[in-house]
Design a protein around this motif. Structure first.
Motif, short mmCIF file in Angstrom:
data_model
loop_
_atom_site.label_atom_id
_atom_site.label_comp_id
_atom_site.label_asym_id
_atom_site.label_seq_id
_atom_site.Cartn_x
_atom_site.Cartn_y
_atom_site.Cartn_z
N GLY A 219 0.55 -1.09 -0.19
CA GLY A 219 0.14 0.12 0.06
C GLY A 219 0.78 1.34 -0.05
N LEU A 251 -0.77 -0.49 -4.26
CA LEU A 251 -2.29 -0.30 -4.20
C LEU A 251 -2.31 1.53 -3.90
N ALA A 254 -3.61 2.88 -0.05
CA ALA A 254 -4.09 1.72 0.89
C ALA A 254 -2.94 1.63 2.10
N GLY A 259 -7.30 -2.28 2.77
CA GLY A 259 -8.71 -2.07 2.60
C GLY A 259 -9.59 -3.03 3.38
N ASN A 273 -11.95 -0.36 2.73
CA ASN A 273 -12.56 0.05 1.25
C ASN A 273 -12.66 -1.14 0.50
N ARG A 276 -11.36 -1.66 -2.76
CA ARG A 276 -10.20 -2.20 -2.89
C ARG A 276 -9.87 -3.58 -2.47
N LEU A 280 -8.22 -6.40 -5.00
CA LEU A 280 -7.15 -7.09 -4.63
C LEU A 280 -7.57 -8.72 -4.80
N THR A 307 -5.83 -1.79 -12.98
CA THR A 307 -4.80 -0.90 -13.04
C THR A 307 -4.26 -0.06 -14.18
N VAL A 313 -6.83 1.01 -9.44
CA VAL A 313 -6.69 0.72 -8.01
C VAL A 313 -5.23 0.98 -7.59
N GLY A 314 -4.50 0.61 -8.57
CA GLY A 314 -2.92 0.65 -8.08
C GLY A 314 -2.04 0.51 -9.54
#
Length: 319
Positions: A219, A251, A254, A259, A273, A276, A280, A307, A313-314
């Motif tokens: 994160g 992430l 994070a 999350g 979250n 998230r 993941l 992504t 998200v990351g």
């Protein structure tokens, strides 16, 4: 509904069977090894994910009862998930506080996974409707936080035993892929937080021999000041300091709970979250599916969906 097979991950989740505890007596272990097994209700040739829990403030999530948001998703999408209760679990503190290896039980935690693999047939036959459905050649390991430390050892990382100064290797060759979730990073000068002296073992890992393929998840707000002033990049060390093939998923926004993976509505989660966590879960399942089935599109498809673009998200790096 399409059942999970050895070649496809279902687009729609299937029902999950969860069975616990499966009790494995282990000579010399102060208490029996107990595991939870979660599996899809249908499908054959199912790969296995061993899931190593972390520590954390809750009483029961550091045990076979934790990590339901991941375990349930993985099982619903074609994996058999085996979760042991390590001796570090808060559920066992009153029984093992004075046992050899306390409080970190670093060797025992790794050995738990070897015991599970040694008796995977026993576990398979103990769980109703599971016998004959596991592919014993497809074994992955995932671990969160202290579980990520355990995963690193089993994937090939060395460790300098603080008590003896000897380098120890606990690699488990039957495990062919891993996922390290918010795992600890390097030792040395950066291992300088207030908890470093209490848990020297955490900074004793050498990632240079961790050769197995692994997805490292970190994160970008996971700042573990109790161990280091290096900042969130510390949790990327299992990627940065290990040889390839490795993939790093960072992430966005994070913290250490990523999350909320340790449990639904858990005290551990400072960054709750659900979206998230769902992302993941999908990314990790897709990564491991493609590791077991090279050329399968699951990882590429998940990365493109989650992504890239303004709603990513990351971010992904690979070597």
């Amino acid at each position: 509904m399409i059942a999970p097979t050895t070649t496809d991950t279902p687009d729609t989740a299937v029902p999950v069977l969860s069975f616990s505890p499966v009790v494995l007596p282990v000579p010399g272990r102060p208490v029996d090894l107990q595991v939870r097994v979660s599996a899809p209700a249908t499908g054959r040739g199912l790969p296995v994910i061993l899931l190593s829990h972390g520590h954390g403030p809750s009483n029961n999530l550091s045990s076979l009862n934790g990590y339901a948001p991941l375990a349930n998703y993985w099982a619903a999408h074609g994996f058999v998930v085996v979760q042991p209760t390590h001796l570090t679990s808060r559920t066992l503190t009153h029984l093992v506080a004075d046992a050899p290896g306390a409080p970190d039980f670093w060797r025992s935690r790794a050995e738990d996974m070897t015991h599970v693999l040694d008796r995977l047939d026993v576990i398979e036959n103990a769980v109703p409707q599971l016998a004959g459905r596991i592919d014993h050649t497809k074994i992955a390991l995932a671990g969160h936080s202290l579980g990520g430390f355990t995963a690193a050892l089993l994937l090939g990382a060395g460790l300098t035993d603080p008590d003896t100064g000897n380098v120890v290797h606990l690699v488990e060759p039957r495990i062919t892929a891993g996922v390290l979730l918010a795992a600890p990073g390097r030792g040395g000068d950066v291992f300088n937080g207030p908890m470093a002296e209490q848990w020297p073992i955490v900074g004793a890992v050498d990632f240079s021999t961790m050769t197995a393929p692994a997805l490292v998840v970190a994160g970008d707000k996971d700042d573990s000041r109790h161990f280091t002033d290096m900042g969130p990049d510390w949790h990327g060390d299992p990627y940065a300091l290990a040889p390839g093939p490795k993939t790093l998923l960072t992430l966005f926004d994070a913290e250490h709970g990523l999350g909320g993976i340790a449990g639904y509505d858990a005290a551990e989660t400072t960054d709750e979250n659900p979206a998230r966590v769902a992302a993941l879960a999908r990314l990790t399942a897709a990564y491991l599916h493609t590791q077991f089935h090279p050329g399968a599109p699951a990882w590429r498809t998940a990365c493109e969906a989650l992504t890239t673009g303004p709603d990513a998200v990351g971010r992904i790096e690979a070597k």
